[in-house]
Design an enzyme around this catalytic site. Structure first.
Site, PDB file in Angstrom:
ATOM      1  N   HIS A  30       0.192  -4.687  -8.868  1.00 24.91           N
ATOM      2  CA  HIS A  30       0.730  -3.573  -8.104  1.00 24.91           C
ATOM      3  C   HIS A  30       0.162  -3.430  -6.713  1.00 24.91           C
ATOM      4  CE1 HIS A  30      -2.968  -1.477  -8.785  1.00 24.91           C
ATOM      5  NE2 HIS A  30      -2.778  -2.062 -10.021  1.00 24.91           N
ATOM      6  N   ASP A  33       2.522  -4.527  -3.935  1.00 22.49           N
ATOM      7  CA  ASP A  33       3.510  -3.750  -3.679  1.00 22.49           C
ATOM      8  C   ASP A  33       3.264  -2.256  -3.104  1.00 22.49           C
ATOM      9  OD1 ASP A  33       5.175  -5.607  -4.418  1.00 22.49           O
ATOM     10  OD2 ASP A  33       4.895  -5.181  -6.459  1.00 22.49           O
ATOM     11  N   HIS A  34       1.990  -1.910  -3.312  1.00 17.98           N
ATOM     12  CA  HIS A  34       1.669  -0.585  -3.022  1.00 17.98           C
ATOM     13  C   HIS A  34       0.348  -0.561  -2.196  1.00 17.98           C
ATOM     14  CE1 HIS A  34      -0.373   3.324  -3.657  1.00 17.98           C
ATOM     15  NE2 HIS A  34       0.809   3.922  -4.238  1.00 17.98           N
ATOM     16  N   PHE A  35       0.694  -0.953  -0.895  1.00 17.03           N
ATOM     17  CA  PHE A  35       1.975  -1.164  -0.146  1.00 17.03           C
ATOM     18  C   PHE A  35       1.861  -2.416   0.740  1.00 17.03           C
ATOM     19  CE2 PHE A  35       1.091   3.384  -0.104  1.00 17.03           C
ATOM     20  CZ  PHE A  35       2.008   3.852  -0.717  1.00 17.03           C
ATOM     21  N   VAL A  40      -3.486  -0.076  -1.231  1.00 14.53           N
ATOM     22  CA  VAL A  40      -4.484   0.994  -1.706  1.00 14.53           C
ATOM     23  C   VAL A  40      -4.115   1.308  -3.212  1.00 14.53           C
ATOM     24  CG1 VAL A  40      -4.653   2.167   0.440  1.00 14.53           C
ATOM     25  CG2 VAL A  40      -2.643   2.578  -0.893  1.00 14.53           C
TER      26      VAL A  40
END
Lengths: 162, 129
Positions: A30, A33-35, A40
């Site tokens: 994740h 994708d974040h970000f 973060v």
């Protein structure tokens, strides 16, 4: 993916407070994708880690006779963020412990830097209650052998770290 | 012994913290669910905070009775609280405005018994006898 959002307890004082570490890593899907371009740790997953720290603290106080579920987050403030390579230290203090549930106040730090602070309310359910079958198990702090985290902490040389 | 005004102030702060509402929203006539947006789990949180704020123990179900409409079949008929139901509510919730519910006893209106005034009256009785 396993629903473990803390890696290890580093301090645990029954009925009082607990400290756990979450090492943030770029190997977590994740984070890409974040970000994109700016990784973060998602705040929602920090809340989950704080709830796992506090939920185990509360559950242990009652010898794990109740299912402890995250009921409510009345307050949460994010002051900064955590990026890959950071070790987040979650501290949960037990404010209230009753038959119906309990409350903890928690902080997340990276070193001296305060990243987040929150208050979390848990509700107690009787694991023998037949109506519990309808509840999503992911809500349970103790699902998926989360308690095994209490056992993590042997150093490479076999010494206890907690 | 705290005055009614002092009790109201603590209730107001409690609801601000528990429900994330502003102090001007917490009036004596505000309903917890309709006006202040309380959900079932909030009642537990509010109870914890009141016990801490006033240093008292409130037995479960005393301030916020549970499962009112399900108590028994004589309680509700055709979506309305029966006379016997109203009598039961007067007994269980002596600090609530049951007269108002009796004027329009639709089951949906039961939630409106839970007001800030009901909490203040309950605590006033509990603390001051």
């Amino acid at each position: 993916m396993r629903w473990f959002w803390i890696d290890r307890f580093i301090e645990f004082e029954s009925g009082s407070y607990a400290k756990a570490v979450k090492n943030v890593s770029l190997s977590e899907e994740h984070m890409h994708d974040h970000f994109p371009g700016f990784s973060v740790m998602p705040g929602s997953l920090m809340i989950e880690g704080l709830a796992q720290t506090g939920g185990i603290l509360l559950g242990e106080k009652n010898d794990f006779k109740y299912a402890v579920i995250l009921a409510k987050v009345p307050k949460v403030t994010f002051h900064s963020w955590a990026t890959p390579g950071d070790s987040l230290v979650y501290t949960a203090r037990l404010l209230d412990d009753r038959d119906e549930g309990g409350t903890v106040e928690c902080t997340a730090h990276v070193g001296e830097r305060l990243v987040a602070e929150a208050e979390i309310v848990f509700a107690h359910l009787d694991p023998a209650d037949p109506t519990l079958g309808a509840i999503d198990q992911k809500n349970f702090v103790f699902s998926m052998n989360l308690l095994g985290i209490l056992e993590v902490g042997k150093a490479g040389d076999g010494a206890e770290k907690l | 012994m705290p005055t009614q005004d002092e009790i109201f102030k603590v209730v107001q702060e409690t609801l601000e913290d528990a429900l994330g509402v502003d102090d001007d929203e917490v009036t004596m006539d505000a309903t917890l669910q309709g006006d202040l947006g309380a959900e079932s789990i909030d009642f537990l949180d509010i109870l914890f905070r009141l016990e801490k704020g006033f240093d008292i123990k409130i037995p479960r179900g005393e301030l916020f009775p549970e499962n009112l409409a399900r108590a028994d079949s004589s309680f509700v008929q055709d979506g309305k609280v029966t006379e016997s139901g109203i009598a039961q509510l007067r007994e269980k919730m002596p600090h609530a405005d049951v007269d108002k519910l009796a004027e329009n006893p639709a089951v949906a209106n039961i939630a409106d018994l839970f007001t800030v005034r009901m909490m203040v009256n309950f605590l006033n009785h509990k603390l001051n006898g």
